[in-house]
Design a protein around this motif. Structure first.
Motif, PDB file in Angstrom:
ATOM      1  N   TYR A   6     -56.096  42.463 -27.497  1.00  0.00           N
ATOM      2  CA  TYR A   6     -55.874  42.998 -26.158  1.00  0.00           C
ATOM      3  C   TYR A   6     -56.723  44.256 -25.919  1.00  0.00           C
ATOM      4  N   ILE A   7     -56.730  45.172 -26.878  1.00  0.00           N
ATOM      5  CA  ILE A   7     -57.523  46.400 -26.743  1.00  0.00           C
ATOM      6  C   ILE A   7     -59.002  46.065 -26.628  1.00  0.00           C
ATOM      7  N   ASN A   8     -59.467  45.119 -27.447  1.00  0.00           N
ATOM      8  CA  ASN A   8     -60.882  44.721 -27.396  1.00  0.00           C
ATOM      9  C   ASN A   8     -61.269  44.166 -26.033  1.00  0.00           C
ATOM     10  N   GLU A   9     -60.353  43.446 -25.422  1.00  0.00           N
ATOM     11  CA  GLU A   9     -60.645  42.819 -24.135  1.00  0.00           C
ATOM     12  C   GLU A   9     -60.869  43.846 -23.028  1.00  0.00           C
ATOM     13  N   ILE A  10     -60.261  45.011 -23.166  1.00  0.00           N
ATOM     14  CA  ILE A  10     -60.454  46.057 -22.146  1.00  0.00           C
ATOM     15  C   ILE A  10     -61.155  47.283 -22.747  1.00  0.00           C
ATOM     16  N   GLN A  11     -62.022  47.060 -23.745  1.00  0.00           N
ATOM     17  CA  GLN A  11     -62.560  48.162 -24.535  1.00  0.00           C
ATOM     18  C   GLN A  11     -63.239  49.246 -23.693  1.00  0.00           C
ATOM     19  N   ALA A  12     -64.093  48.878 -22.749  1.00  0.00           N
ATOM     20  CA  ALA A  12     -64.815  49.883 -21.950  1.00  0.00           C
ATOM     21  C   ALA A  12     -63.835  50.732 -21.139  1.00  0.00           C
ATOM     22  N   LEU A  13     -62.877  50.077 -20.506  1.00  0.00           N
ATOM     23  CA  LEU A  13     -61.866  50.795 -19.721  1.00  0.00           C
ATOM     24  C   LEU A  13     -60.978  51.636 -20.633  1.00  0.00           C
ATOM     25  N   PHE A  14     -60.547  51.049 -21.747  1.00  0.00           N
ATOM     26  CA  PHE A  14     -59.694  51.744 -22.707  1.00  0.00           C
ATOM     27  C   PHE A  14     -60.387  53.006 -23.225  1.00  0.00           C
ATOM     28  N   ASP A  15     -61.641  52.873 -23.585  1.00  0.00           N
ATOM     29  CA  ASP A  15     -62.438  53.994 -24.086  1.00  0.00           C
ATOM     30  C   ASP A  15     -62.500  55.122 -23.043  1.00  0.00           C
ATOM     31  N   ALA A  16     -62.734  54.743 -21.807  1.00  0.00           N
ATOM     32  CA  ALA A  16     -62.833  55.728 -20.722  1.00  0.00           C
ATOM     33  C   ALA A  16     -61.503  56.443 -20.502  1.00  0.00           C
ATOM     34  N   PHE A  23     -53.801  60.698 -19.715  1.00  0.00           N
ATOM     35  CA  PHE A  23     -52.411  60.730 -20.159  1.00  0.00           C
ATOM     36  C   PHE A  23     -52.286  61.747 -21.290  1.00  0.00           C
ATOM     37  N   GLU A  24     -51.214  62.503 -21.257  1.00  0.00           N
ATOM     38  CA  GLU A  24     -50.993  63.497 -22.302  1.00  0.00           C
ATOM     39  C   GLU A  24     -50.841  62.832 -23.668  1.00  0.00           C
ATOM     40  N   ASP A  25     -50.223  61.645 -23.675  1.00  0.00           N
ATOM     41  CA  ASP A  25     -49.990  60.899 -24.913  1.00  0.00           C
ATOM     42  C   ASP A  25     -50.914  59.678 -24.944  1.00  0.00           C
ATOM     43  N   GLN A  26     -51.762  59.599 -25.964  1.00  0.00           N
ATOM     44  CA  GLN A  26     -52.724  58.498 -26.080  1.00  0.00           C
ATOM     45  C   GLN A  26     -52.035  57.138 -26.260  1.00  0.00           C
ATOM     46  N   LYS A  27     -50.796  57.159 -26.684  1.00  0.00           N
ATOM     47  CA  LYS A  27     -50.055  55.906 -26.883  1.00  0.00           C
ATOM     48  C   LYS A  27     -49.756  55.204 -25.559  1.00  0.00           C
ATOM     49  N   MET A  28     -49.742  55.960 -24.466  1.00  0.00           N
ATOM     50  CA  MET A  28     -49.419  55.385 -23.145  1.00  0.00           C
ATOM     51  C   MET A  28     -50.284  54.167 -22.824  1.00  0.00           C
ATOM     52  N   MET A  29     -51.590  54.309 -23.031  1.00  0.00           N
ATOM     53  CA  MET A  29     -52.498  53.228 -22.642  1.00  0.00           C
ATOM     54  C   MET A  29     -52.387  52.027 -23.578  1.00  0.00           C
ATOM     55  N   THR A  30     -52.073  52.275 -24.844  1.00  0.00           N
ATOM     56  CA  THR A  30     -51.937  51.136 -25.772  1.00  0.00           C
ATOM     57  C   THR A  30     -50.705  50.298 -25.427  1.00  0.00           C
ATOM     58  N   ASP A  31     -49.710  50.929 -24.811  1.00  0.00           N
ATOM     59  CA  ASP A  31     -48.460  50.227 -24.503  1.00  0.00           C
ATOM     60  C   ASP A  31     -48.448  49.611 -23.104  1.00  0.00           C
ATOM     61  N   ALA A  32     -49.495  49.886 -22.323  1.00  0.00           N
ATOM     62  CA  ALA A  32     -49.539  49.418 -20.933  1.00  0.00           C
ATOM     63  C   ALA A  32     -49.610  47.887 -20.864  1.00  0.00           C
ATOM     64  N   VAL A  33     -48.955  47.335 -19.858  1.00  0.00           N
ATOM     65  CA  VAL A  33     -48.959  45.882 -19.644  1.00  0.00           C
ATOM     66  C   VAL A  33     -49.806  45.565 -18.412  1.00  0.00           C
ATOM     67  N   PRO A  34     -50.869  44.753 -18.555  1.00  0.00           N
ATOM     68  CA  PRO A  34     -51.720  44.435 -17.395  1.00  0.00           C
ATOM     69  C   PRO A  34     -50.951  43.659 -16.328  1.00  0.00           C
ATOM     70  N   LEU A  35     -51.172  44.029 -15.082  1.00  0.00           N
ATOM     71  CA  LEU A  35     -50.500  43.361 -13.958  1.00  0.00           C
ATOM     72  C   LEU A  35     -51.319  42.187 -13.416  1.00  0.00           C
ATOM     73  N   PHE A  36     -52.578  42.087 -13.856  1.00  0.00           N
ATOM     74  CA  PHE A  36     -53.473  41.026 -13.411  1.00  0.00           C
ATOM     75  C   PHE A  36     -54.183  40.459 -14.634  1.00  0.00           C
ATOM     76  N   PHE A  37     -54.933  39.376 -14.463  1.00  0.00           N
ATOM     77  CA  PHE A  37     -55.726  38.850 -15.571  1.00  0.00           C
ATOM     78  C   PHE A  37     -56.722  39.915 -16.033  1.00  0.00           C
ATOM     79  N   ILE A  38     -56.906  40.003 -17.347  1.00  0.00           N
ATOM     80  CA  ILE A  38     -57.793  41.021 -17.919  1.00  0.00           C
ATOM     81  C   ILE A  38     -59.209  40.916 -17.345  1.00  0.00           C
ATOM     82  N   ALA A  39     -59.714  39.697 -17.219  1.00  0.00           N
ATOM     83  CA  ALA A  39     -61.069  39.494 -16.688  1.00  0.00           C
ATOM     84  C   ALA A  39     -61.193  40.081 -15.281  1.00  0.00           C
ATOM     85  N   GLU A  40     -60.150  39.928 -14.508  1.00  0.00           N
ATOM     86  CA  GLU A  40     -60.139  40.446 -13.139  1.00  0.00           C
ATOM     87  C   GLU A  40     -60.146  41.982 -13.136  1.00  0.00           C
ATOM     88  N   ILE A  41     -59.333  42.571 -14.015  1.00  0.00           N
ATOM     89  CA  ILE A  41     -59.284  44.048 -14.117  1.00  0.00           C
ATOM     90  C   ILE A  41     -60.636  44.590 -14.566  1.00  0.00           C
TER      91      ILE A  41
END
Length: 493
Positions: A6-16, A23-41
């Motif tokens: 999952y992280i690899n699929e959004i690597q550029a966005l995740f990195d940014a 977010f104050e806590d880096q864990k926030m983004m790792t726990d996020a649930v995509p609301l749309f298809f990853i390719a679309e995001i």
């Protein structure tokens, strides 16, 4: 499934996102649930990221769900602490019957630690089970065991926690101890045979690579010493920044030596001790971390317990060849624990440095494991009781190390697991007065903080009982699974 699919699929966005500190806590983004298809995001991000007025945080909040990212449980109606914990069991219960974002699916309900930790954690769950036993919640104890077995069967081991980015490492192997606790609770020894295959699979994971070892070498989690003995170490299959602490790792890497800094960091996480001066070559700085050079006393004791449990489950099924095999492995392991981890000069257990063929200087509370599991002899136990009393026991409980480094697994912090280990270790060898002090000092600390804040914390300050503990990569968390479990268990003893 790859380790970080999952992280690899959004690597550029995740990195940014991680590098921009939105977010104050880096864990926030790792726990996020995509609301749309990853390719679309990803397509939208690539299309919009360089446009004028693009707001990264707004984009992320629009495309991901952050519900349930943090659990904060406040006291209601000034409930007595035990009643509060009973309510917490329900409030910390989760289900994950399907995968969402990084969250792995599990067949049974489970209990999360609390705070920022909103997933199933491996070794935490054993200490949670101690409290569930006291609360009479046998079904949830069975659920935890079943979830661990499911993970072993489907992943090959129990990951650090039930998220995709933890599929490169485990945590201290407590599955055999969970089974022992469940057998003690239900008086049903058939539990050992029911989970025999899972016990074997977990053992194979920890021992993977042992056939290929040459003297003074290491592969994965196995180390062959200069004398030709095999001991175990903590290890992680990845050598990249941890997604949940992405920017922290990248920044810490800047002044670090060697090309396996990230793997050393991750391997320390497999121990549960993230982080401590225990892992640092200079005893001070995380940049000198050398987890991979060490074999640890706690891990080897837990694997001895796994071997003895496999002996028991083999005997119950009349599997003579396997019973003999694991009997021999356990006997050899017991011998090696005394050979490699007992330091005769200082009369305490320490970790073993495989490159230097010597014990490490770090004085830490994981030295309790040989007493907790009954491996030490009486003379060793007496020496350890003296060390514990003189160097580790403070008015707020047992500290994890004798060194103050600013890391959360160092002085002055007292963590729930080691209060139970310390209490049980001392009881095992007849040091009842010391066991009572460990129990009373820490339980009083827990009660004081609860009275003042209405919270049960992840860790406590053992030296200054006027404050709450600190240090480490994130603020002290409330909830809190293993504190609840150990407090109830100690109060029952």
């Amino acid at each position: 499934m790859s380790n970080q699919l999952y992280i690899n699929e959004i690597q550029a966005l995740f990195d940014a996102v991680q590098k921009s500190r939105i977010f104050e806590d880096q864990k926030m983004m790792t726990d996020a649930v995509p609301l749309f298809f990853i390719a679309e995001i990803n397509a939208k991000y690539e299309q919009q990221k360089d446009s004028e007025g693009f707001d990264l945080k707004s984009f992320v909040m629009t495309h991901f769900d952050f519900l349930g990212a943090k659990v904060s449980v406040q006291r209601e109606d000034h409930l007595p602490i035990v009643q509060h914990i009973e309510k917490l069991w329900d409030e910390l219960t989760r289900i994950a019957y399907e995968e969402k974002g990084t969250l792995l699916k599990l067949p049974k309900p489970y209990i999360v630690p609390g705070g920022r930790f909103n997933e199933f954690f491996y070794w935490d769950s054993y200490f949670i089970m101690l409290g569930l036993q006291v609360s009479g919640r046998v079904e949830m104890m069975e659920n935890i065991v079943e979830n661990c077995s499911y993970l072993i069967q489907n992943v090959g081991f129990v990951p650090n926690a039930s998220r995709t980015h933890f599929l490169s490492r485990s945590q201290p192997p407590y599955f055999s101890l969970m089974l022992e606790l469940l057998v003690e609770t239900t008086h049903n020894e058939a539990i050992y045979t029911q989970y025999h295959d899972s016990l074997e699979k977990e053992y194979a994971f920890w021992m993977s690579g042992e056939e290929e070892l040459e003297n003074n070498s290491s592969i994965k989690r196995v180390v062959k010493t200069i004398d030709g003995d095999i001991v175990n170490r903590y290890y992680d299959a990845e050598n990249t920044p941890r997604p949940e602490s992405y920017l922290i790792d990248i920044e810490d890497r800047e002044n670090a030596l060697g090309d396996e800094f990230y793997r050393n960091i991750r391997s320390a996480c497999e121990s549960g001790w993230d982080f401590s001066s225990r892992w640092f070559a200079d005893g001070e700085h995380i940049q000198t971390i050398e987890t991979l050079n060490l074999a640890e006393v706690d891990l080897n004791c837990l694997l001895w317990h796994l071997e003895t449990t496999l002996t028991k489950s083999s005997a119950l099924q009349n599997l003579k060849e396997k019973e003999n095999y694991f009997t021999e492995r356990a006997a050899k392991r017991r011998q090696m624990i005394n050979k490699y981890f007992w330091d005769e000069k200082t009369k305490m257990y320490r970790d073993y440095h495989s490159k230097k063929n010597t014990n490490t200087p770090s004085e830490h509370i994981a030295a309790l494991y040989p007493l907790f599991l009954g491996i030490a002899d009486q003379e060793q136990a007496e020496a350890m009781a003296k060390v514990i009393s003189e160097k580790f026991l403070y008015q707020g409980g047992l500290v994890t190390t004798t060194k103050k480094s600013g890391q959360q697994w160092d002085l002055p912090n007292a963590w729930a697991p080691y209060q139970w280990l310390g209490f049980k270790a001392m009881k095992n060898y007849g040091f009842n007065e010391l066991a009572g002090k460990i129990k009373d000092n820490w339980c009083f600390n827990v009660e004081r903080v609860y009275k003042n804040t209405g919270k049960l914390m992840e860790k406590y300050n053992a030296l200054d009982t006027e404050t709450i503990a600190g240090g480490g990569e994130y603020p002290n968390q409330d909830g809190f699974g293993w504190t609840n479990g150990v407090y109830l268990k100690l109060q029952q003893n």
